[in-house]
Write a protein that holds these residues in place. Structure first.
Motif, PDB file in Angstrom:
ATOM      1  N   PRO A   1       0.660  -1.386   0.078  1.00 17.81           N
ATOM      2  CA  PRO A   1       0.096  -0.092  -0.083  1.00 17.81           C
ATOM      3  C   PRO A   1       0.619   1.307   0.082  1.00 17.81           C
ATOM      4  O   PRO A   1       0.278   2.405  -0.350  1.00 17.81           O
ATOM      5  CB  PRO A   1      -0.594  -0.383   1.254  1.00 17.81           C
ATOM      6  N   LEU A   2       1.966   1.067   0.505  1.00 16.40           N
ATOM      7  CA  LEU A   2       3.034   2.254   0.497  1.00 16.40           C
ATOM      8  C   LEU A   2       3.396   2.960  -0.834  1.00 16.40           C
ATOM      9  O   LEU A   2       4.041   3.978  -0.964  1.00 16.40           O
ATOM     10  CB  LEU A   2       4.195   2.044   1.500  1.00 16.40           C
ATOM     11  N   TYR A   3       3.374   1.995  -1.719  1.00 13.22           N
ATOM     12  CA  TYR A   3       3.741   2.511  -3.138  1.00 13.22           C
ATOM     13  C   TYR A   3       2.889   3.767  -3.627  1.00 13.22           C
ATOM     14  O   TYR A   3       3.339   4.365  -4.715  1.00 13.22           O
ATOM     15  CB  TYR A   3       3.740   1.193  -4.187  1.00 13.22           C
ATOM     16  N   LEU A   4       1.732   3.924  -3.160  1.00 13.68           N
ATOM     17  CA  LEU A   4       0.890   4.996  -3.546  1.00 13.68           C
ATOM     18  C   LEU A   4       1.106   6.348  -2.745  1.00 13.68           C
ATOM     19  O   LEU A   4       0.553   7.173  -3.046  1.00 13.68           O
ATOM     20  CB  LEU A   4      -0.625   4.640  -3.084  1.00 13.68           C
ATOM     21  N   HIS A   5       1.992   6.213  -1.804  1.00  8.08           N
ATOM     22  CA  HIS A   5       2.362   7.332  -1.024  1.00  8.08           C
ATOM     23  C   HIS A   5       3.900   8.013  -1.121  1.00  8.08           C
ATOM     24  O   HIS A   5       4.039   8.841  -0.339  1.00  8.08           O
ATOM     25  CB  HIS A   5       2.416   6.571   0.409  1.00  8.08           C
ATOM     26  N   ARG A   6       4.102   7.674  -2.276  1.00  6.52           N
ATOM     27  CA  ARG A   6       5.599   8.328  -2.784  1.00  6.52           C
ATOM     28  C   ARG A   6       6.732   8.390  -1.704  1.00  6.52           C
ATOM     29  O   ARG A   6       7.218   9.309  -1.293  1.00  6.52           O
ATOM     30  CB  ARG A   6       5.205   9.771  -3.263  1.00  6.52           C
ATOM     31  N   LEU A   7       6.809   7.404  -1.089  1.00  6.72           N
ATOM     32  CA  LEU A   7       7.956   7.366   0.004  1.00  6.72           C
ATOM     33  C   LEU A   7       9.161   6.556  -0.494  1.00  6.72           C
ATOM     34  O   LEU A   7       8.978   5.869  -1.463  1.00  6.72           O
ATOM     35  CB  LEU A   7       7.275   6.416   1.220  1.00  6.72           C
ATOM     36  N   SER A   8      10.182   6.706   0.056  1.00  2.00           N
ATOM     37  CA  SER A   8      11.468   6.160  -0.335  1.00  2.00           C
ATOM     38  C   SER A   8      11.455   4.439   0.118  1.00  2.00           C
ATOM     39  O   SER A   8      10.527   4.203   0.767  1.00  2.00           O
ATOM     40  CB  SER A   8      12.745   6.677   0.315  1.00  2.00           C
ATOM     41  N   LYS A   9      12.176   3.861  -0.652  1.00  4.62           N
ATOM     42  CA  LYS A   9      12.176   2.135  -0.270  1.00  4.62           C
ATOM     43  C   LYS A   9      12.665   2.209   1.242  1.00  4.62           C
ATOM     44  O   LYS A   9      12.100   1.308   1.660  1.00  4.62           O
ATOM     45  CB  LYS A   9      13.298   1.702  -1.410  1.00  4.62           C
ATOM     46  N   ALA A  10      13.696   2.960   1.608  1.00  2.00           N
ATOM     47  CA  ALA A  10      14.024   2.629   2.818  1.00  2.00           C
ATOM     48  C   ALA A  10      12.827   2.879   3.790  1.00  2.00           C
ATOM     49  O   ALA A  10      12.737   2.291   4.895  1.00  2.00           O
ATOM     50  CB  ALA A  10      15.214   3.313   3.195  1.00  2.00           C
ATOM     51  N   GLU A  11      12.113   3.933   3.678  1.00  2.00           N
ATOM     52  CA  GLU A  11      11.039   4.294   4.620  1.00  2.00           C
ATOM     53  C   GLU A  11      10.065   3.422   4.439  1.00  2.00           C
ATOM     54  O   GLU A  11       9.199   2.968   5.521  1.00  2.00           O
ATOM     55  CB  GLU A  11      10.532   5.567   4.414  1.00  2.00           C
ATOM     56  N   MET A  12       9.587   2.668   3.124  1.00  2.00           N
ATOM     57  CA  MET A  12       8.542   1.840   3.075  1.00  2.00           C
ATOM     58  C   MET A  12       9.029   0.521   3.811  1.00  2.00           C
ATOM     59  O   MET A  12       8.111   0.035   4.590  1.00  2.00           O
ATOM     60  CB  MET A  12       8.288   1.466   1.540  1.00  2.00           C
ATOM     61  N   ARG A  13      10.362   0.281   3.771  1.00  8.10           N
ATOM     62  CA  ARG A  13      10.864  -1.010   4.723  1.00  8.10           C
ATOM     63  C   ARG A  13      10.675  -0.847   6.021  1.00  8.10           C
ATOM     64  O   ARG A  13      10.212  -1.642   6.729  1.00  8.10           O
ATOM     65  CB  ARG A  13      12.079  -1.447   3.952  1.00  8.10           C
ATOM     66  N   ARG A  14      11.028   0.508   6.284  1.00  8.11           N
ATOM     67  CA  ARG A  14      10.995   0.806   7.894  1.00  8.11           C
ATOM     68  C   ARG A  14       9.616   0.383   8.387  1.00  8.11           C
ATOM     69  O   ARG A  14       9.219  -0.021   9.597  1.00  8.11           O
ATOM     70  CB  ARG A  14      11.568   2.008   8.312  1.00  8.11           C
ATOM     71  N   ARG A  15       8.761   1.259   7.538  1.00  7.14           N
ATOM     72  CA  ARG A  15       7.188   1.250   8.133  1.00  7.14           C
ATOM     73  C   ARG A  15       6.681  -0.449   8.191  1.00  7.14           C
ATOM     74  O   ARG A  15       6.097  -0.702   8.952  1.00  7.14           O
ATOM     75  CB  ARG A  15       6.443   1.969   7.196  1.00  7.14           C
ATOM     76  N   ALA A  16       7.094  -1.067   7.011  1.00  8.05           N
ATOM     77  CA  ALA A  16       6.522  -2.302   6.967  1.00  8.05           C
ATOM     78  C   ALA A  16       7.202  -3.219   8.011  1.00  8.05           C
ATOM     79  O   ALA A  16       6.299  -4.122   8.820  1.00  8.05           O
ATOM     80  CB  ALA A  16       6.939  -3.119   5.730  1.00  8.05           C
TER      81      ALA A  16
END
Length: 244
Positions: A109-124
């Motif tokens: 779902p984070l791919y729709l939020h224009r986050l960096s890959k590192a931030e997406m991984r951290r949140r997940a």
């Protein structure tokens, strides 16, 4: 604070030559921090109500407000933004991508939020930790139990930090121990992190563990509060990371 408000909401469907009233002049609110179960017999309008709350369908008449905004006045683009920023969804059948790991599924779902890959991984990773699945981050869905797959679905719903999580029959595919473990997890997230939940169920095993029950019958709604102890859930789930 009201996250969702229904004011005299009616929903009708046309099935051939027959018009079916799923909801009939319903008034309803969801407040920040609520933990609400929508119950009723099959065909009573539970899924219809969730779809209206989640702005996946529109009312025939009446007004629905989400975070103070009248949904009927929003454009399609505004509705898309509202849905992506407001809701997390837990599906009955998990809806995990089989070729992706638990971590990758939670990141989707984070791919729709224009986050960096590192931030997406951290949140997940943080979301998986919240549901006690950190050590299963690299596992694919077919390597997980039913309860663990449902917990991945919860983590995916949490990862966008939504205001409200909706779940349609989230325990329907789970055995009793895993189902009660999932409810205890949702109550813990509600209690400790203030996550707001609205879910539909006709599972009588669960209703004693819910503090607010909304019952739908023949398109009409009744509302009650029933805060109950979680001792039964605790007795059935000694190690939730394994059982579920």
């Amino acid at each position: 604070m009201n996250l969702v408000e229904f004011e005299s909401v009616t929903k009708r469907y046309q099935l051939g030559e027959v018009q079916v009233t799923a909801l009939n002049s319903v008034d309803f609110t969801v407040q920040k921090g609520d933990f609400v179960a929508i119950t009723g017999p099959s065909g009573s309008g539970k899924t219809t109500m969730l779809n209206l709350i989640g702005c996946l369908d529109s009312a025939t008449s009446g007004e629905i407000r989400v975070a103070g905004q009248a949904v009927s006045q929003l454009s399609d683009r505004q509705l898309d933004t509202l849905r992506s920023r407001t809701y997390g969804i837990i599906f009955q059948n998990f809806n995990l991508v089989p070729v992706l790991s638990a971590l990758e599924n939670v990141m989707l779902p984070l791919y729709l939020h224009r986050l960096s890959k590192a931030e997406m991984r951290r949140r997940a990773q943080a979301s998986l930790a919240a549901v006690n699945l950190s050590r299963f981050a690299g596992f694919r869905p077919d390597q997980l139990s039913g309860g663990q797959r449902q917990r991945v679905a919860v983590a995916r719903a949490l990862v966008t930090e939504p205001k409200l999580i909706l779940a349609d029959e989230p325990t329907a595919s789970l055995d009793t121990a895993s189902a009660l473990s999932l409810v205890e997890l949702m109550k813990q997230l509600n209690r400790e992190q203030g996550v707001t939940f609205v879910f539909s169920t006709h599972d009588q095993r669960l209703l004693q563990h819910v503090k607010r029950v909304v019952e739908l019958r023949d398109g009409h709604l009744s509302d009650s509060a029933a805060e109950a102890p979680l001792t039964a859930a605790a007795e059935l789930t000694t190690d939730t990371s394994e059982v579920a």
